[in-house]
Enzyme design. Sequence first.
Site, PDB file in Angstrom:
ATOM      1  N   SER A  22      90.325  49.373  47.607  1.00  0.00           N
ATOM      2  CA  SER A  22      91.316  50.340  47.161  1.00  0.00           C
ATOM      3  C   SER A  22      90.778  51.764  47.310  1.00  0.00           C
ATOM      4  O   SER A  22      90.356  52.158  48.390  1.00  0.00           O
ATOM      5  CB  SER A  22      91.734  50.035  45.724  1.00  0.00           C
ATOM      6  N   ASP A  68      96.832  55.256  49.072  1.00  0.00           N
ATOM      7  CA  ASP A  68      95.412  54.909  48.994  1.00  0.00           C
ATOM      8  C   ASP A  68      95.017  54.091  50.236  1.00  0.00           C
ATOM      9  O   ASP A  68      95.873  53.763  51.062  1.00  0.00           O
ATOM     10  CB  ASP A  68      95.097  54.183  47.685  1.00  0.00           C
ATOM     11  N   ASP A 111      94.323  51.008  51.134  1.00  0.00           N
ATOM     12  CA  ASP A 111      94.970  49.754  51.539  1.00  0.00           C
ATOM     13  C   ASP A 111      96.482  49.803  51.390  1.00  0.00           C
ATOM     14  O   ASP A 111      97.166  48.800  51.566  1.00  0.00           O
ATOM     15  CB  ASP A 111      94.383  48.559  50.782  1.00  0.00           C
ATOM     16  N   ASP A 141      98.602  50.169  48.835  1.00  0.00           N
ATOM     17  CA  ASP A 141      99.389  49.516  47.784  1.00  0.00           C
ATOM     18  C   ASP A 141      99.811  50.503  46.695  1.00  0.00           C
ATOM     19  O   ASP A 141     100.661  50.187  45.872  1.00  0.00           O
ATOM     20  CB  ASP A 141      98.661  48.298  47.192  1.00  0.00           C
TER      21      ASP A 141
END
Length: 571
Positions: free
Chosen positions: A146, A298, A300, A302
Amino acid sequence: MADLQQRIQEWLSPTFDQNTQETLQKMIDAKASDLEESFYKDLEFGTGGMRGIMGVGTNRINKYTLGKSTQGLSDYLLKQFSNEQVKVVIAYDCRNNSDTLARTVAEVFSANGIKVYLFSSLRTTPELSYAVKFLDCHAGIVLTASHNPPEYNGYKVYWQDGGQLVPPQDGEIIATIDALKYSDIKFDANEDLIELIDKSVDGPFVDASVKNGSFNTSQDAKDDLTIVFTSLHGTSIKSIPQTLEQAGYKNVHIVKEQAEPDGNFPTVKSPNPEEKAALKMATELAIKVGADILIGTDPDSDRLGIAVRDQNNEMVLLNGNQTMIVMVNFLLEQYKKKGFKGNEFIASTIVSTPMLRVMADAYGVAYKEVLTGFKWIAKLIQDNPDLTFIGGGEESYGFMVGDFVRDKDAVTSTLLACEIAAQAKAKGSSFFQHLQEMYEQYGYFKEHLISLVKKGISGAEEIKQILKNLRENPLKMINGSPVVLVEDYQTSKSHNLQDNTTSNIDLPKSNVLIYYTEDGSKVAARPSGTEPKIKFYISVQQAVEENDNLADVEKALDDRIESIKSELQFE
């Protein structure tokens, strides 16, 4: 100490490759300061899976810790689905070593006779969640840490429904992993079982994102919206521009300096869209091009941060609760137009804004509250197939539209935010104005998060002691208002101080403590499940009367938050 030395010596054995042994020996010879940190414990699954610093050791992310977890997961899958060809899908983000670690994970699965679909290059976490169901897989893995610093990486596990692991599977899998030795890992890949994938999932995922995130916005309204987008060197550059383009948004300005995926995140101190500093370049571009909305994601993809123009036409970064409030209200309005069927619900977490419950009551839909982490919202959807999930989120900048993806989804949420902004602008309003109108209707709720970083062994002990003190010496007053209710999710007990009664909390146990006061304030404390932090969540509220000035109400709430912070000395 003897156990620590035994752990270290094991990694000097032939079970581990020569490079690992040589690296460890250099650490020993140099009396490396992080040697104990690297071996004093095993990496654990938290709210977002397994996450840690990359390097040699049992408390580090490397081919052996991930290999052991993958071997345990393989054993569990083969046992649970003994009469089927077990299939998994693997994705990875922009982080350093994510591609090689993903390849290692794929090889271990294949060595156990498991069919592997491996994305040929980096992909977003929501696309991985989608791919699990789209490819009819039994599990999915994404390699990501993350928004953690560059030295981190991680490993998140998804189940058949596309949601992250939850009880009882998580405990059973962890027990299987713990019973293994590193020598049990099968590293010899069966290449025939590894299939590289890319566009076969990309297209359907973007199609589904557009379908779920579009709400009859006119093309004129889309053309009139100016958008600035930054991927903060992450994976969303693979999905969000394509989704916006397919949905009809042409006026999209991408921050070029941050568009190239890079695990070192060279232009930001932290690739965290919660932080104003991370969106500095995007804000400068938004001012230059006169943008209506700015969106950053961010690594990734999500979670998303959103900045919009306020009543003074200045770009202001909204917090996760504010974004969630506007998005949920918009979705509720769409469902209301079609007509509620009586089985709809929205969901959020125990540390998010209480305003959502008030909104749900106003619309007559169910509101469900879960522990921190989207895996619990996914579990709600899985456990209630007769109910319709409208949408929901959490204060940490995560949101989910519908249930086609079963995790935080910055791709579809970005499109939703643009739909809201475009429709509002076409009516002479704005995203920010919608938020202000909701405060006037439901009451002004204001939240503040304090995150204290406590690294290493001593930090973990300090976090444990802080929560121990709060339990053994419970607060009686907060900022002059009596505490009326204390919820301890570790004991699963809720204590009403007004009538001195105790009731059970019907949620899984978790190390969270929440205080509620007579004046409607709420203070929660919990250790982060993915970072070396203890977090304190402060929420205050005030009814808004007809002649109240919202700026004055906000100032009063800000003052109350500052008083609570000062009194409790959290910072």
